[in-house]
Design a protein around this motif. Sequence first.
Motif: not given
Length: 733
Positions: A453-457, A421-427
Motif C-alpha cells: 500500500q506504500e507503493t503505487t501498485i 525483483a527490479e519491478r513488481r506488479d500487482v501479480f
Amino acid sequence: METISTPLLSLPHHLTPQTVNSNHDQPVLSFIDRCTNSNQLKQIHALMIRTGLFFDPYSSSKLFAASALLPFSSLDYARKVFDQIPKPNLYTWNTLIRVYASSREPIQGLLIFLRMCNESPYYPNKFTFPFVIKAAAEIFSLSVGQALHGMVIKASLGADVFISNSLIHLYFSCGYLDSAYGVFMMIGEKDVVSWNSMITGLAQMGRAEKALELFRIMEAESVKPNDVTMVGVLSACTKKLDLKFGRWVCSYIERNGIHVNLTLSNAILYMYMKCGSLEDAKRLFDKMEEKDIVTWTTMLDGYAKLGEYEAARRVLDTMPRQDIAAWNALISGYEQNWKPKEALSIYHELQQSKIAKPDEITLVSTLSACAQLGAMEIGECIHAYIKEQEIKLNCHLTTSLIDMYSKCGDIKKALEVFYSAERRDVFVWSAMIAGLAMHGQGRAAIDLFSSMQETTIKPNSVTFTNVLCACSHAGLVKEAKTFFNQMEPVYGIPPEIQHYSCMVDILGRAGLLEEAVEFIEKMPIVPSDSVWGALLGACQIHGNVELAELACGHLLELDPGNHGAYVLLSNIYAKTGKWDSVSRLRKHMRVTGLKKEQGCSTIEVNGVIHEFLAGDNCHPLSGEIYSKLDEIVMKLKSVGYVPNKSHLLQLIEEDDMQERALNLHSEKLAIAFGLLYGKASQPIRIIKNLRVCGDCHSVAKRVSRLYNREIILRDRYRFHHFSGGQCSCKDYW
C-alpha cells in the motif's frame, strides 16, 4: 548484357550542383529503382556526392527513400543517408518517421517527428500523421496519442479517413474503446479499413457482441467486407465460443467470394479449435494447400487443450519446422490440464533436442508444472538456466518463480526472488502474499500487504483473496473482518464469491460456526458451492454433525455430483462413530458411481518424482519402504507414541488392523522413502492431494524430532513445516 556499373562509369563527370538542381531527369536517378543490392545503391550514393547531385533535395530524397524502403534496405544506412542531407524535404522526414514506426524502435519515429517540428520549415501534413500516430500506438502511449490527435484537429485534418483510422488503432492499442469509437463516429465517409479497425479492436478487447453488431451495420450500409473484416468477425465468434455463428461466417465468406488467404484460413482454423469442433478443424487443415507455423501450432495447441495428446504429438513430429511456439503449446496443454509430469517430460525433451530455445512462455509453463508437482530441484535448475542465459526477469517470470518456490516449500527462496525483483506488479505482490499465506505466515503476509500500500501498485481482487487466506491459516479473525469490510469502501473492489467463501472458512476454522451461518444468510449474492463447502469443511474440523448435514444438503443441491461433499460428511460421521450413516452414504456413492478421491503423496529425490497411494505396494522399493515404516513406528512407540485411531474413516474392529490401516496412509510411505533415500542435509518435501490427517500430522512432528530431519508437507490447503517435534501450523489447520 547491360549492368548497373556500366552507365555509372560512363556518366558525364562535369555535372555540377547548378546543372543538377535544375533537372530532375538525371540518368543516375533512373538507376536507383533498378538496384538489386545495397552495394549498387552505395555506388550511386558515392557518385551523387561526387557530382553534387546528392545536394538536390529531390534527388537526395529519392536516394534516401530507396535506402529506407527497398527490400534490401538497412535502417542504419538509411539514417546515415538522412543525416548527410543538408535540408531534407517533407517527404524525406515522413519516410524516416514511417520506417521507424514499423521498426523495433518506434520511439525513434516520435523523436524524428519532434526534430522535424523544431528544425524544419515544414508543418506535419496528412501523410505525416498516420506514421507518427502508428509510432505512438506501438509504444502504447496514450498521452502522446492524444497530443497528436490535438495537432490533427488544429491542422484541420480531422476528417481525413487515413488519419482517423490510425487514431482508432492507437486508442484500441492503449485500451481506450470509447475514444476509438468517438473517432470512428466522426468519420464522414468510412472506408472498409475504418470498419475493420473497429470490429477487430472490439473483438480483441472482449466486446465480441458489439463487434458482431457493427459487422451487421457495416453490411446494412453496403460496405463490402474483405478478408481482414472476416478475420475480425471470426475473432469475435471465437471470443464468444459461438460455433454456430462461426460456421455461418464461413458460409458467408464462400457466398460472397471473399478471398481466403492464409491469414483468414488460420483464423477459421483457430475458431473451430477454440469452439471445440475438432472435426471441422481437421477437415480444413487437411485441405489447406498452404500452411505456415501458425497453422501447425493452432492444430497442435487445439489438440493439446482438448486432451488429445497423442494427436498433438503427431502434429509436432510432422511439422516441417518445430519452432518454440509449437513446443510451448504442448507443454502448456499438459500443464493447464493438470498433467505436470508430462509437461516436464516434454520440456526435458526440448532441452535435449536443442531444436528450439526455451523462451519466457516455455519457462512460465514449466515452472507452473514444477509448482503443481512440488518438483523444486527441477524448478531450481530452470532458475539457474534463467540466470545462465541472462534472461531478464519480467513480472511474469518473477511471479512464476515466487509461485514455484512457495508451492515447493521454500518460502525463503520465494522471498529472495521477490526482494531481488527490479519491478513488481500487482501479480508479483499477490503471489508473494499467497506464498506467505500457504506457509501459515499470516502476520508476515499482512505486513507485506501494508508495504504494498506504500507503493503505487493497487491491490486487486486476487490480492484480497490471498490476504483473507493468510488470515484463515493463521486464525486472524478480527483482521480478516477489517480487510473484508474495507474492500469496497476503501479500495473500490466489490467482494466476489471467493471472498465470501474465505470469510466463511475463517469463521468456521475458528469455531464460530453459528456466526458463519449468519454470515451466509446475510450475503447479498447467492451462496455458491464453495461457500457451503467451506462451512462443511469447518464442520469436519469441529465435528458438528447437524450443521454438516445442512451444509452438505445445500452443496449437493448446487452440485449433485460432488463426491467431495459425500466424503466429507462420511468422514464427519466416522469421526463421531456414526458407522450406520457412513455405510448408508458409501452405499449411495457406489450406486451412483461416485468415487472417493484416493490419497496420493509425491516426493522428489534427486530430480525424480516418486508417487505413493494409500496402501501402495507398486513401488519397486516397497519392501525397503515398509521395513523402514515398521522401524519408524517401533521407535515412535518407544518414546510414547500411541496411534490416534479416531482418524480411521472405516469401521475396523481388530486393533492391529486399525493400526495397520493408519500406517498405510500415503504421506507415511513418502516419509519412510525420504528417510531412506533423501539427502540428510535436505528437507523431506512431500506433496499430498488431500488434507493431512491428525495421526499423520502427529507422526510427522515426532519423526522430525526423533530423526532430526526437517519435513515439509503440502496438503490440499496449506504447508506444514515439521522441525524438532513442532509444526509451523501450531496445530491450527
